[in-house]
Scaffold this active site. Structure first.
Site, PDB file in Angstrom:
ATOM      1  N   HIS A  41      -6.080   2.254   1.945  1.00 36.05           N
ATOM      2  CA  HIS A  41      -5.389   3.464   2.388  1.00 36.05           C
ATOM      3  C   HIS A  41      -5.917   3.980   3.732  1.00 36.05           C
ATOM      4  O   HIS A  41      -5.152   4.213   4.673  1.00 36.05           O
ATOM      5  CB  HIS A  41      -5.546   4.582   1.360  1.00 36.05           C
ATOM      6  CG  HIS A  41      -4.956   4.282   0.028  1.00 36.05           C
ATOM      7  ND1 HIS A  41      -3.925   3.385  -0.148  1.00 36.05           N
ATOM      8  CD2 HIS A  41      -5.229   4.770  -1.212  1.00 36.05           C
ATOM      9  CE1 HIS A  41      -3.610   3.332  -1.433  1.00 36.05           C
ATOM     10  NE2 HIS A  41      -4.384   4.154  -2.087  1.00 36.05           N
ATOM     11  N   ASP A  68       0.888  -1.154   0.000  1.00 36.13           N
ATOM     12  CA  ASP A  68       0.000   0.000   0.000  1.00 36.13           C
ATOM     13  C   ASP A  68       0.927   1.205   0.000  1.00 36.13           C
ATOM     14  O   ASP A  68       1.511   1.547   1.032  1.00 36.13           O
ATOM     15  CB  ASP A  68      -0.907   0.016   1.223  1.00 36.13           C
ATOM     16  CG  ASP A  68      -1.936   1.142   1.164  1.00 36.13           C
ATOM     17  OD1 ASP A  68      -1.667   2.140   0.475  1.00 36.13           O
ATOM     18  OD2 ASP A  68      -2.997   1.026   1.795  1.00 36.13           O
ATOM     19  N   HIS A  69       1.089   1.856  -1.161  1.00 34.61           N
ATOM     20  CA  HIS A  69       2.116   2.890  -1.275  1.00 34.61           C
ATOM     21  C   HIS A  69       1.850   4.083  -0.364  1.00 34.61           C
ATOM     22  O   HIS A  69       2.759   4.864  -0.090  1.00 34.61           O
ATOM     23  CB  HIS A  69       2.257   3.354  -2.732  1.00 34.61           C
ATOM     24  CG  HIS A  69       1.044   4.064  -3.268  1.00 34.61           C
ATOM     25  ND1 HIS A  69       0.008   3.392  -3.860  1.00 34.61           N
ATOM     26  CD2 HIS A  69       0.716   5.367  -3.289  1.00 34.61           C
ATOM     27  CE1 HIS A  69      -0.913   4.257  -4.232  1.00 34.61           C
ATOM     28  NE2 HIS A  69      -0.524   5.461  -3.897  1.00 34.61           N
TER      29      HIS A  69
END
Length: 520
Positions: free
Chosen positions: A270, A207-208
């Site tokens: 996110h 999850d960047h």
């Protein structure tokens, strides 16, 4: 030799700016990849060109990629090694650093279908050559930069080809992008496919958002400073708000968004990941598993909304319609390419969540995300209880916002502490003031999120990656809401583009006597 292979050859912020002092640090002195072959599946795709290759070029410039790191591309598009190397160079604007030139010159490429055993036989041959000529030592990092539907089949094929089991002291890792399934059931099915070839310690789920500097700074903010921890609880905190707002619509991604929606695209991953880092208990150490254990405990403490009446009262969806100004009129979601004219896909979500543990019971957590909102911002705001003696300042504190600690994730990465202060002058008037910190006050440049996740995967640091139990618990939180929205033929609330979402979202928080930080 495989087909196509060749023979070897300080800016001020609001108020007074803060200058951070620290020694200069870079990847050369701090973190450096071990020898390995980085294999990118989907090497001819958009994600590779826009994100992965530029991040690799920057890592090469930092000195984080020694000469024993070799780049191998795998995709359906027919290309030779030289053509792939040229594509890698063209993905980086300007002249790349010398190490990037060397890395691309030595790059290898395998073309073939992802379900064809011959593709993996050629890949095995190329990797053996990399071990022999480039010293990659049997180490492999497989990066799945393909559509999600291919994650499982690629993993299964790697397992059948014997390319997923490390030999001796070597390592093999699989890096996959979100989404991790479509719901909890499909997430478990994907895990079963991945597990047919890899053990959990080999699987790195990205999850960047977690690689953004400000998100990582949540750990430093809480656990490297003694002033915050005593007030990080229900005694002092009135509510928590998380906002992920975008000004853009879906654009050319309408077909993708029709099958995804805001809940799957943003909230399930996110938002819940940031929430868990912000509210989790102190870990026993900064070992990766200790941190991930606490994140899972926090997610387990979030009470899922199971009853229909409960969902209707605590979860709101919305979809943007045409809006904006005469000069800048923005299309509605149903007018976007690839979108069903009768679509009920949500482009906005607002939820009221409860964390049922000793620290946070009774503190509502409001989360909100949407497209075509008035501002682009991602922030976490902790609002504190109002002081009990505001009448001490008659006529001066009416409408005074509560004290708040705001973590700005984007676009202006930093922190703000808002509090009441006397306005200069003869009268005693109080208004809100801010103490601001911006990451621009550091001399060091914040790395791109993909730089961090790629280097972490190469090094084998799983701290910012998501475990299988985190994925399952996240789906358990959002699945009942999506199922409720999908049934019953309920119309989806609409909101004009460039506004803060449907009126139902304001009503959700107003029932508690509160309002969104950004609502007008």
């Amino acid at each position: 030799m495989a087909a196509g292979a060749r023979a070897p050859g300080s800016k001020p912020v609001r108020g007074r700016s803060i200058r951070a002092s620290s020694r200069c640090m870079n990847a050369t002195t701090d973190r450096r990849s071990p020898p390995c072959a980085l294999v990118i599946f989907g090497a001819s795709g958009d994600l590779t060109a826009r994100k992965l290759l530029p991040a690799l070029a920057r890592l090469a410039g930092y000195g984080a990629l020694p000469t024993e790191v070799t780049l191998v591309g795998v995709a359906r598009t027919p290309m030779t090694d030289d053509e792939f190397a040229d594509r890698c160079r063209r993905s980086v604007s300007g002249d790349g650093p010398p190490r990037w030139e060397d890395l691309t010159a030595a790059a290898r490429y395998v073309s073939g279908d992802y379900d064809d055993p011959a593709t993996y036989q050629r890949l095995s041959e190329v990797l053996a050559e990399c071990d022999q000529r480039n010293g990659t030592a049997g180490n492999r990092v497989y990066y799945f930069a393909t559509p999600p539907r291919l994650f499982g089949p690629i993993a299964v094929s790697l397992g059948k080809a014997g390319l997923s089991v490390p030999a001796g002291d070597s390592f093999i890792r699989a890096v996959i992008e979100k989404p991790f399934g479509w719901d909890e059931t499909s997430a478990r099915e994907l895990y079963a496919e991945l597990s047919s070839a890899f053990v959990e310690d080999q699987i790195f789920r990205i999850d960047h958002y977690l690689a953004k500097e400000t998100v990582q700074n949540l750990l430093a903010l809480r656990f490297a400073n003694s002033i915050f921890e005593p007030i990080w609880n229900r005694t002092w905190v009135d509510n928590v708000q998380i906002t992920v707002a975008e000004t853009l619509g879906v654009g050319e991604r309408g077909g993708f968004y029709e099958t995804t929606g805001a809940m799957r695209d943003i909230v399930q991953n996110h938002v819940l990941q940031v929430l868990s880092l912000f509210l989790m208990e102190p870990p026993t150490s900064f070992h990766s598993e200790a941190i991930r254990d606490e994140k899972v405990k926090l997610l387990r403490a979030i009470r899922p909304l199971d009853e229909e009446a409960e969902i209707a009262a605590n979860a709101v969806r919305g979809q943007y319609t045409r809006g904006g100004t005469r000069e800048d009129l923005m299309p509605g979601y149903r007018d976007e390419p690839g979108v069903d004219p009768l679509s009920a896909t949500e482009t906005f979500v607002a939820m009221r969540l409860e964390v049922q543990n000793w620290r946070w019971t009774g503190v509502p957590v409001y989360v909100r995300t949407g497209k075509r909102l008035p501002a682009r911002l991602t922030e976490v705001a902790m609002q504190f209880h109002r002081p009990p003696q505001l009448p001490l300042f008659p006529g001066t504190a009416e409408g005074l916002e509560p004290d708040a600690l705001i973590v700005r994730v984007q676009p202006d990465e930093g922190l703000s502490l808002r509090f009441g202060a006397k306005v200069p002058g003869h009268a005693f008037r109080v208004q809100k003031a801010s103490m601001d910190f911006s990451y621009e006050s550091f001399e060091e440049q914040s790395p791109d999120a993909y730089e961090r996740v790629i280097l972490d995967a190469l090094i084998g640091d799983p701290t910012l990656f998501i475990r299988a139990d985190e994925v399952a618990r996240s789906w358990r939180i959002v699945d009942p809401v999506m199922q409720y929205w999908a049934g019953g033929g309920r119309p989806i609330p609409l909101y004009q583009a460039a506004t803060w979402g449907p009126s139902e979202a304001d009503a959700l928080i107003a029932r508690d006597g509160r309002r969104w930080r950004h609502s007008a």
